[in-house]
Design a protein around this motif. Structure first.
Motif, short mmCIF file in Angstrom:
data_model
loop_
_atom_site.label_atom_id
_atom_site.label_comp_id
_atom_site.label_asym_id
_atom_site.label_seq_id
_atom_site.Cartn_x
_atom_site.Cartn_y
_atom_site.Cartn_z
N ALA A 152 29.94 122.95 58.51
CA ALA A 152 31.17 123.19 58.09
C ALA A 152 31.69 124.45 58.92
CB ALA A 152 30.78 124.26 56.35
N TYR A 153 32.86 124.19 57.87
CA TYR A 153 34.32 125.21 58.44
C TYR A 153 35.06 125.77 57.87
CZ TYR A 153 37.93 126.90 60.95
OH TYR A 153 38.89 127.80 62.12
N THR A 154 35.04 126.75 57.89
CA THR A 154 35.74 127.53 56.92
C THR A 154 37.21 128.83 57.30
OG1 THR A 154 33.89 128.11 55.33
CG2 THR A 154 36.76 129.73 54.87
N VAL A 156 39.97 131.41 57.35
CA VAL A 156 40.40 132.49 56.36
C VAL A 156 40.57 132.47 55.15
CG1 VAL A 156 41.95 133.07 58.73
CG2 VAL A 156 42.72 131.57 56.76
N GLY A 157 38.80 131.69 54.80
CA GLY A 157 38.65 131.75 53.39
C GLY A 157 39.89 130.61 52.17
N LYS A 158 40.59 130.60 53.14
CA LYS A 158 41.42 129.40 52.14
C LYS A 158 41.62 127.85 52.38
CE LYS A 158 44.16 133.22 51.75
NZ LYS A 158 44.52 133.63 50.64
N ILE A 159 41.20 127.84 53.76
CA ILE A 159 41.08 125.80 53.64
C ILE A 159 39.18 125.76 53.94
CG2 ILE A 159 41.15 123.72 54.74
CD1 ILE A 159 44.18 125.35 55.28
N ALA A 160 38.35 124.98 53.15
CA ALA A 160 36.69 124.93 53.77
C ALA A 160 36.57 123.47 54.09
CB ALA A 160 35.94 125.21 52.53
N ALA A 161 35.58 122.70 55.12
CA ALA A 161 36.15 121.45 55.68
C ALA A 161 34.60 121.15 55.24
CB ALA A 161 36.22 120.43 56.50
N MET A 162 33.56 120.26 55.70
CA MET A 162 31.98 120.23 55.28
C MET A 162 32.18 118.30 56.10
SD MET A 162 30.57 121.47 52.34
CE MET A 162 30.32 120.13 51.46
N VAL A 163 31.15 118.16 57.42
CA VAL A 163 31.28 116.50 57.58
C VAL A 163 29.56 116.61 58.02
CG1 VAL A 163 31.58 115.61 59.90
CG2 VAL A 163 33.02 117.25 59.60
N GLY A 164 29.84 115.32 57.52
CA GLY A 164 27.97 114.92 57.73
C GLY A 164 28.01 113.79 58.50
N LEU A 165 26.55 113.77 59.64
CA LEU A 165 26.80 112.66 60.82
C LEU A 165 25.21 112.06 60.12
CD1 LEU A 165 26.48 115.39 63.53
CD2 LEU A 165 28.34 113.93 62.79
N THR A 166 25.44 111.02 61.11
CA THR A 166 24.13 109.37 60.86
C THR A 166 23.73 109.86 61.19
OG1 THR A 166 24.97 108.72 62.53
CG2 THR A 166 26.48 108.16 60.40
N SER A 167 23.10 111.01 61.82
CA SER A 167 22.25 111.63 62.06
C SER A 167 21.71 112.74 63.25
CB SER A 167 21.76 110.58 63.77
OG SER A 167 22.12 111.01 64.97
N SER A 168 21.21 113.40 63.34
CA SER A 168 20.89 114.92 63.90
C SER A 168 21.39 114.53 65.05
CB SER A 168 20.24 116.40 63.19
OG SER A 168 19.57 117.00 63.44
N VAL A 169 21.69 114.36 66.50
CA VAL A 169 21.80 114.73 67.45
C VAL A 169 21.70 115.90 68.03
CG1 VAL A 169 22.91 111.86 67.92
CG2 VAL A 169 24.44 114.85 67.75
N GLU A 170 21.49 115.65 69.67
CA GLU A 170 21.15 117.18 69.93
C GLU A 170 23.42 118.22 70.08
OE1 GLU A 170 20.87 118.50 74.89
OE2 GLU A 170 20.72 117.47 74.20
N ALA A 172 24.62 119.00 67.32
CA ALA A 172 24.94 118.45 66.07
C ALA A 172 25.92 119.40 65.75
CB ALA A 172 23.66 118.07 65.46
N ASP A 173 25.87 120.96 65.05
CA ASP A 173 26.12 122.43 65.05
C ASP A 173 27.57 122.19 65.45
OD1 ASP A 173 24.84 122.46 67.37
OD2 ASP A 173 24.68 125.14 66.97
N ALA A 174 27.36 122.06 66.98
CA ALA A 174 29.14 122.20 67.95
C ALA A 174 30.12 120.68 66.95
CB ALA A 174 28.73 122.08 69.14
N LEU A 175 29.17 119.87 66.95
CA LEU A 175 30.09 118.98 66.92
C LEU A 175 30.41 118.32 65.38
CD1 LEU A 175 31.16 115.99 67.42
CD2 LEU A 175 28.61 115.02 66.46
N THR A 176 29.50 118.78 64.69
CA THR A 176 30.24 119.15 63.33
C THR A 176 31.34 120.27 63.05
OG1 THR A 176 28.43 120.41 62.40
CG2 THR A 176 28.51 117.56 61.95
N LYS A 177 30.60 121.80 63.38
CA LYS A 177 32.14 122.19 63.86
C LYS A 177 33.44 122.65 63.84
CE LYS A 177 33.07 127.19 64.82
NZ LYS A 177 32.66 128.43 65.58
N ASP A 178 33.82 121.59 64.97
CA ASP A 178 34.51 120.78 65.97
C ASP A 178 35.43 120.44 64.41
OD1 ASP A 178 34.44 122.52 67.67
OD2 ASP A 178 33.43 120.64 69.25
N LEU A 179 34.53 119.22 63.97
CA LEU A 179 34.98 118.35 63.08
C LEU A 179 35.81 118.31 61.89
CD1 LEU A 179 32.21 114.85 63.35
CD2 LEU A 179 35.46 115.53 64.87
#
Length: 322
Positions: A152-154, A156-170, A172-179
């Motif tokens: 996930a990424y938030t 300034v407390g105004k917009i939040a997004a969550m992303v789900g991946l099909t696998s837990s790749v190396e 993955a935390d950086a990838l999902t944060k960017d997405l």
């Protein structure tokens, strides 16, 4: 005979309800020192204020997420209020954190609102806090996501997004944060153009072309360069036949320009790339995977995901104020 109300009693009621000191003292006086009755008095006050403010717009607030320790599911909510002043208050932020902890345990907004919050439901707590704060507060968004890896990424407390991946790749935390940052920043509404309803694409095509034609009428009057009028707005419309026609038109243009046929194969790929870009504006605006990656606009989000190996985006959600 009046009951003596101690400062400790007022403090205890304030900590329990979040109400102001004078409100707590007055409630205890009215309840003749009965703590539970005083709580009920404050709740009824909240109900009256909530009823009066029911038509108010709650467009400020806090967007917040919570992800499981194993990163396989998460929840995002928006606790909304009327003013930016209230949204910045530490007690309001703390209330949002309490709510997301409860939301984390439930699958739907309905379940969440009916869940227990210290002896009352979440829905009742919202009404109570409307009375305490003096503004309409509400849960305006509730989203839950499950996947082999969720990040996930938030903003300034105004917009939040969550992303789900099909696998837990190396990484993955950086990838999902960017997405998630991409989704929060660029406001995608769909994962891919493949998710679009054809009728929606048709309506968008007509509306966008009409808008450009109208703009061009003004540009003609001003003697300025006209905007390109696209044939299409989405990959969904770019059939093999449509692409073949576009390539044939590009060849005719090269021929008319007197370009030697032996160099066409070096020029055509660029022309086709431009044609696709000009005719997929809807995808670029609304589809996460088809957008230009905000950290490197030379590639699409889909290209960026591919750089992490055997993984795809399963789903994403975005919540915001307003």
């Amino acid at each position: 005979m009046s009951v003596k109300i101690s400062a400790a009693d007022v403090k205890k009621l304030r900590e329990t309800t979040g109400a102001g000191m004078m409100d707590c003292k007055n409630a205890l006086v009215e309840a003749e020192g009965n703590f539970d009755k005083a709580i009920e008095i404050l709740r009824k006050k909240g109900q009256k204020i909530a009823a009066k403010r029911a038509d108010r717009e709650s467009t400020e607030g806090v967007a917040i997420t919570k992800i499981s320790d194993d990163n396989t599911y998460g929840v995002a909510i928006v606790l909304a209020c009327e003013t930016d002043f209230v949204s910045k208050n530490d007690s309001f932020k703390a209330l949002a954190s309490q709510f997301v902890d409860i939301a984390f345990k439930h699958n739907t907004k309905e379940e969440f609102l009916a869940a227990d919050f210290g002896g009352v439901t979440v829905a009742e707590k919202l009404i109570e806090q409307t009375g305490v704060i003096g503004e309409k507060i509400d849960i305006t968004s509730f989203e839950r996501i499950e996947a082999p890896y969720v990040g996930a990424y938030t903003h300034v407390g105004k917009i939040a997004a969550m992303v789900g991946l099909t696998s837990s790749v190396e990484n993955a935390d950086a990838l999902t944060k960017d997405l998630a940052m991409q989704a929060a920043s660029m406001g995608a509404t769909s994962l891919s153009y493949k998710d679009f309803d054809p009728a929606f694409v048709t309506a968008e095509t007509e509306a966008r072309i009409a808008a450009i034609v109208k703009d061009n009428e003004e540009l003609v009057r001003l003697g300025k360069t006209l905007k390109n009028v696209p044939q299409f707005v989405s990959r969904l419309q770019l059939t093999d036949e449509a692409l073949a026609k576009a390539e044939e038109a590009a060849k005719e243009q090269l021929k008319a320009e007197g370009k030697p046929e032996k160099i066409w194969d070096k020029i055509l790929p660029g022309k086709m790339e431009r044609f696709i870009s000009d005719n997929t504006t809807l995808d670029q605006e609304q589809c996460l995977l088809d957008q230009k990656f905000i950290k490197d606009e030379k590639k699409t989000v889909a290209d960026y995901v591919k750089s992490y190996g055997d993984v795809d985006v399963k789903s994403f959600v975005r919540v915001t104020l307003g």
